[in-house]
Design a protein around this motif. Structure first.
Motif, PDB file in Angstrom:
ATOM      1  N   SER A   1     -54.062  -9.737 -16.892  1.00 53.71           N
ATOM      2  CA  SER A   1     -55.226 -10.580 -17.161  1.00 53.71           C
ATOM      3  C   SER A   1     -55.761 -10.358 -18.571  1.00 53.71           C
ATOM      4  O   SER A   1     -56.118 -11.308 -19.264  1.00 53.71           O
ATOM      5  CB  SER A   1     -56.319 -10.296 -16.138  1.00 53.71           C
ATOM      6  N   ARG A   2     -55.816  -9.112 -18.998  1.00 56.60           N
ATOM      7  CA  ARG A   2     -56.354  -8.806 -20.334  1.00 56.60           C
ATOM      8  C   ARG A   2     -55.382  -9.184 -21.436  1.00 56.60           C
ATOM      9  O   ARG A   2     -55.789  -9.607 -22.508  1.00 56.60           O
ATOM     10  CB  ARG A   2     -56.720  -7.339 -20.419  1.00 56.60           C
ATOM     11  N   GLN A   3     -54.085  -9.046 -21.193  1.00 56.24           N
ATOM     12  CA  GLN A   3     -53.090  -9.373 -22.215  1.00 56.24           C
ATOM     13  C   GLN A   3     -52.800 -10.869 -22.263  1.00 56.24           C
ATOM     14  O   GLN A   3     -52.477 -11.399 -23.323  1.00 56.24           O
ATOM     15  CB  GLN A   3     -51.783  -8.604 -21.966  1.00 56.24           C
ATOM     16  N   GLY A   4     -52.883 -11.518 -21.114  1.00 57.24           N
ATOM     17  CA  GLY A   4     -52.592 -12.948 -21.039  1.00 57.24           C
ATOM     18  C   GLY A   4     -53.832 -13.716 -20.603  1.00 57.24           C
ATOM     19  O   GLY A   4     -54.647 -14.117 -21.411  1.00 57.24           O
ATOM     20  N   GLY A   5     -53.988 -13.872 -19.310  1.00 56.89           N
ATOM     21  CA  GLY A   5     -55.129 -14.595 -18.759  1.00 56.89           C
ATOM     22  C   GLY A   5     -54.973 -14.729 -17.255  1.00 56.89           C
ATOM     23  O   GLY A   5     -54.010 -14.238 -16.654  1.00 56.89           O
ATOM     24  N   PHE A   6     -55.928 -15.430 -16.668  1.00 57.61           N
ATOM     25  CA  PHE A   6     -55.915 -15.611 -15.212  1.00 57.61           C
ATOM     26  C   PHE A   6     -54.701 -16.411 -14.753  1.00 57.61           C
ATOM     27  O   PHE A   6     -54.152 -16.175 -13.683  1.00 57.61           O
ATOM     28  CB  PHE A   6     -57.193 -16.286 -14.733  1.00 57.61           C
ATOM     29  N   VAL A   7     -54.282 -17.358 -15.577  1.00 62.30           N
ATOM     30  CA  VAL A   7     -53.114 -18.173 -15.215  1.00 62.30           C
ATOM     31  C   VAL A   7     -51.880 -17.280 -15.126  1.00 62.30           C
ATOM     32  O   VAL A   7     -51.065 -17.423 -14.214  1.00 62.30           O
ATOM     33  CB  VAL A   7     -52.926 -19.305 -16.244  1.00 62.30           C
TER      34      VAL A   7
END
Length: 190
Positions: free
Chosen positions: A177-183
């Motif tokens: 989540s922190r490196q990319g996102g919720f998707v």
């Protein structure tokens, strides 16, 4: 399961077990309340979800009680009631929980989780009610200490293995989540 034939012992064990569940559920809820700012910061990178993590303490409490009631049914080998309580609790939980998602979107996730946990607990408790016997047995601290020690010894081993898996999944999801996102977390989970 060993005390199934001895009704007096079974009554005492169920009473002690339920008291232990309340204590452990309260401990889990308290930890969620205490560490909610840190959980929000690590999970989402900010403190915006601190109150949501605080409310998740209710989810933890009722999930603990629900699992305990289900294990009473499993211990008595009442498998039809286990299946029935799972179906009833889940069905009612979904019926009552889905409107939270519909009307509040992401803001409805935590309330829906709490409602579903309460529904599961109530279904499990109602179907294991005949196992309660609490009105026929008085609580005794010494009995609680000895029986809870035995239950905790077995439970801690089972809990550690489950907890390690849950923590690993949580840390991995938080990292993604922190490196990319919720998707990206959604893609990973699917």
């Amino acid at each position: 399961a060993q005390a199934k034939e001895d009704q007096s012992l079974l009554r005492r064990l169920v009473l002690n077990y339920r008291f232990l569940l309340v204590l452990l559920g309260a401990l889990g809820s308290s930890l969620s309340l205490l560490f909610s700012p840190q959980l929000s910061l690590y999970t989402f990178g900010n403190y915006d979800y601190t109150s949501s993590f605080r409310f998740l303490g209710l989810f933890i409490f009722f999930t603990t009680l629900s699992g305990g009631e289900l294990s009473i049914l499993q211990g008595k080998r009442e498998l039809k009631k286990v299946a029935l309580s799972s179906i009833i609790g889940s069905l009612i939980g979904v019926i009552l929980g889905v409107p939270f998602y519909y009307f509040w979107g992401m803001g409805g996730i935590v309330p829906a989780m709490i409602v579903m946990a309460v529904c599961n607990y109530l279904a499990n408790r109602l179907l294991s009610f005949k196992s309660s016997f609490s009105s026929e047995v008085k609580f005794e601290w010494n009995s609680f200490k000895s029986s809870s020690r035995d239950m905790m010894a077995l439970g801690i081993v089972l809990m550690i293995s489950t907890l390690l898996g849950t923590i690993a999944t949580y840390l991995l999801n938080a990292y993604i989540s922190r490196q990319g996102g919720f998707v990206d977390v959604g893609y990973f989970q699917s």
